[in-house]
Design an enzyme around this catalytic site. Structure first.
Site, PDB file in Angstrom:
ATOM      1  N   LYS A  17      18.581  49.371  27.827  1.00  0.00           N
ATOM      2  CA  LYS A  17      19.892  48.939  28.305  1.00  0.00           C
ATOM      3  C   LYS A  17      20.275  49.623  29.623  1.00  0.00           C
ATOM      4  CE  LYS A  17      23.456  50.263  25.823  1.00  0.00           C
ATOM      5  NZ  LYS A  17      24.101  50.547  24.543  1.00  0.00           N
ATOM      6  N   ASP A 179       6.547  59.485  34.040  1.00  0.00           N
ATOM      7  CA  ASP A 179       7.322  60.698  34.221  1.00  0.00           C
ATOM      8  C   ASP A 179       8.340  60.272  35.265  1.00  0.00           C
ATOM      9  OD1 ASP A 179       8.303  63.040  35.592  1.00  0.00           O
ATOM     10  OD2 ASP A 179       6.831  64.166  34.444  1.00  0.00           O
ATOM     11  N   HIS A 180       9.589  60.063  34.859  1.00  0.00           N
ATOM     12  CA  HIS A 180      10.497  59.365  35.783  1.00  0.00           C
ATOM     13  C   HIS A 180      10.738  60.151  37.080  1.00  0.00           C
ATOM     14  CE1 HIS A 180      13.794  61.813  34.126  1.00  0.00           C
ATOM     15  NE2 HIS A 180      14.498  61.450  35.186  1.00  0.00           N
ATOM     16  N   HIS A 242       8.228  67.268  34.210  1.00  0.00           N
ATOM     17  CA  HIS A 242       8.880  67.055  35.511  1.00  0.00           C
ATOM     18  C   HIS A 242       8.645  68.209  36.491  1.00  0.00           C
ATOM     19  CE1 HIS A 242      10.668  63.885  33.310  1.00  0.00           C
ATOM     20  NE2 HIS A 242      11.717  64.524  32.854  1.00  0.00           N
TER      21      HIS A 242
HETATM   22  C1  BG6 Z   1      14.739  63.812  30.949  1.00  0.00           C
HETATM   23  C2  BG6 Z   1      15.091  64.881  29.969  1.00  0.00           C
HETATM   24  O1  BG6 Z   1      13.354  63.605  30.982  1.00  0.00           O
HETATM   25  O2  BG6 Z   1      15.203  64.165  32.234  1.00  0.00           O
HETATM   26  C3  BG6 Z   1      16.579  65.122  29.946  1.00  0.00           C
HETATM   27  O3  BG6 Z   1      14.641  64.522  28.678  1.00  0.00           O
HETATM   28  C4  BG6 Z   1      17.094  65.375  31.336  1.00  0.00           C
HETATM   29  O4  BG6 Z   1      16.910  66.195  29.100  1.00  0.00           O
HETATM   30  C5  BG6 Z   1      16.608  64.325  32.321  1.00  0.00           C
HETATM   31  O5  BG6 Z   1      18.507  65.372  31.280  1.00  0.00           O
HETATM   32  C6  BG6 Z   1      16.954  64.723  33.732  1.00  0.00           C
HETATM   33  O6  BG6 Z   1      16.650  63.684  34.588  1.00  0.00           O
HETATM   34  P1  BG6 Z   1      17.387  63.516  35.987  1.00  0.00           P
HETATM   35  O7  BG6 Z   1      16.738  62.333  36.604  1.00  0.00           O
HETATM   36  O8  BG6 Z   1      18.834  63.319  35.690  1.00  0.00           O
HETATM   37  O9  BG6 Z   1      17.163  64.801  36.737  1.00  0.00           O
END
Ligand code: BG6
Length: 488
Positions: A17, A179-180, A242
């Site tokens: 979503k 891995d975003h 990350h």
């Molecule tokens: C996620 C974690 O992968 O990344 C979260 O599981 C975290 O705990 C998030 O809040 C942070 O992502 P970003 O893009 O907001 O830095």
């Protein structure tokens, strides 16, 4: 781009979503989806196609960075959507799904290329992969791809077990591990950073770089994820994936390395030469913290152990800072400091590279401290690269020069991580996905830390919510004559 079917497990879930539907919609608007496209959403809820489309539409209205106002465009997008009830453990449901996919492929004249996106809990990954194979869903003539999200395992052994199971249904080149952070526009620029600007090229030598600081601070706490987070902690949730990916993306720059292309191989090389930490050395190089009550951006917040769903005696880490060394001729002398935490003073992901003053002695500041030059890479929120000359203590005058980065002029229109990644998965470009080698080497590096935490060899340091973490994190750098830059 070849035509394909996007098969979404977890289609009624939160990630779909918030991230997946808006990302697909933006790609559609920008004509980056294949001209004929089919999406089949899967979930356990008894939804009809209409209800599914209504939910997707609602999510676009709520989460899309573009207004989903044009009804004709929106309807054209939603026409591609079908829903199918599926219980991940029921092989019969997969056979039913296969019939639906084949029917849509025939109707739309689609090649049998199938992308399976698992937006579900990791405990389902192996079952779903096995059932895709068993049911024949993955045996068509076209390509097949599996997209999964972290966590990939809970430690080195479970990650290996999971990978072995996935490999029974998909080959490595068919697995796209999201891995975003690798989808973030600025992270994608890191790879070519030192080539982008002549000043940077000049500065980018180990004679000049004093240290590298990688920070990902968040203001949020555990949110509604107590069940997951209390067993993961900052080390698994952020650091193993990350943070180490940021390190790899930055450290692939070996200026004299002219081997073209494959950044993933270079990243693997970084992990191979990242000096391993032994369990007994962890306490000297790693700080483990947990937030206590405090105030974040003016709002009082509770301690971690008073959060709903968290054990009052929990020893889980909500903060981790570590000193790392890369054992190669370029980076060998340069310490890397990494930290990430929840309930910190501000939300900020950034890399700071501190330079040595090689030509002239550092101009002393009032308090006698050094005044080095810094390269600051803002990854989010907001992107940008700046050079800070003669960086002094807060409040003193300095010269800040932006380094041009090739982003769209309208800052709001920078594509989101998921958009970049889904586009790459659809066209089969694996560059910004985590290869198994990187994942395995990251777990291997982190494993002694997990064990040291488990055995309480690293003290758990409290920090007040709304700060920059435990004071011990400052001491980690002070021992080497440095401090964290840009903390307010
Ligand atoms: C996620 C974690 O992968 O990344 C979260 O599981 C975290 O705990 C998030 O809040 C942070 O992502 P970003 O893009 O907001 O830095």
């Amino acid at each position: 781009m070849e035509s394909s079917t996007f098969i979404l497990f977890g289609a009624t879930g939160d990630l779909a979503k918030r991230k997946i539907y808006p990302a697909l919609y933006h790609l559609f608007v920008e004509q980056k989806l294949p001209p004929t496209f089919s999406l089949i959403g899967l979930g356990r809820r008894e939804w009809s196609d209409e209800l599914f489309r209504a939910n997707v539409k609602q999510s676009l209205l709520q989460f899309s960075r573009r207004e989903a106002k044009d009804p004709a465009l929106l309807n054209a997008f939603l026409r591609a959507f079908r829903y199918c009830i599926l219980d991940a453990g029921h092989i019969e449901d997969y056979r039913k799904l296969l019939r639906l996919i084949e029917q849509r492929e025939a109707e739309l004249g689609l090649s049998p290329n199938r992308l399976f996106y698992l937006s579900v809990g990791p405990e389902f990954f192996d079952t779903i992969a096995a059932n895709i194979r068993e049911s024949g869903l993955g045996s068509a003539d076209g390509w097949k791809r599996l997209v999964i999200e972290k966590p990939f395992g809970h430690d080195l052994q479970s990650a290996r077990d999971l990978n072995r199971k996935l490999n029974q249904a998909f080959e490595e080149h068919e697995i796209f591990r999201i891995d975003h952070y690798l989808g973030k526009p600025m992270v994608q620029k890191l790879e070519v950073l030192h080539q982008t600007d002549p000043v940077l090229r000049e500065l980018w030598t180990n004679r000049r770089i004093a240290n590298v600081q990688i920070t990902a601070n968040e203001t949020v706490g555990v949110e509604e994820r107590a069940g997951y987070y209390d067993h993961a902690g900052a080390v698994r949730d952020m650091f193993q994936n990350h943070m180490l990916q940021l390190l790899m993306m930055l450290a692939v720059h070996f200026p004299n390395d002219n081997t073209s292309g494959n950044a993933r191989l270079k990243k693997k090389k970084v992990m191979e030469v990242l000096e391993p930490l032994q369990k007994q050395e962890a306490s000297a190089n790693v700080i483990r913290g947990q937030y206590k009550e405090g105030s974040v951006q003016g709002k009082p917040v509770t301690a971690y152990t008073s959060e709903p769903g968290i054990d009052h005696a929990s020893m889980n880490d909500t903060f981790i800072a570590a000193k790392l060394r890369i054992d190669d001729s370029f980076w060998g002398e340069t310490p890397f400091y990494i930290r990430t935490g929840k309930r910190m003073r501000e939300k900020s992901t950034r890399i700071v590279i501190e330079f040595k003053d090689t030509e002239t002695p550092a101009s002393p500041t009032k308090d006698g401290s050094r005044a080095p030059n810094l390269l600051v890479i803002e990854i989010g929120p907001g992107e940008g690269i700046t050079l800070h000359f003669d960086k002094k203590r807060p409040g003193q005058k300095e010269q800040v020069i932006p380094i041009p980065v090739d982003f769209p002029a309208n800052g709001d229109d920078v594509p989101e991580a998921y958009e970049n990644l889904i586009f790459d998965a659809l066209r089969g470009d694996p560059a910004f996905f985590a290869h198994w080698d990187e994942v395995e080497l990251s777990w291997k590096w982190v494993q002694p830390i997990l064990e040291a935490f488990e055995e309480n060899l690293v003290p758990l340091r409290p920090y007040a919510a709304g700060t920059y973490g435990p004071v011990e994190s400052d001491k980690l750098l002070a021992e080497d004559g440095f401090h964290w830059w840009l903390d307010a």
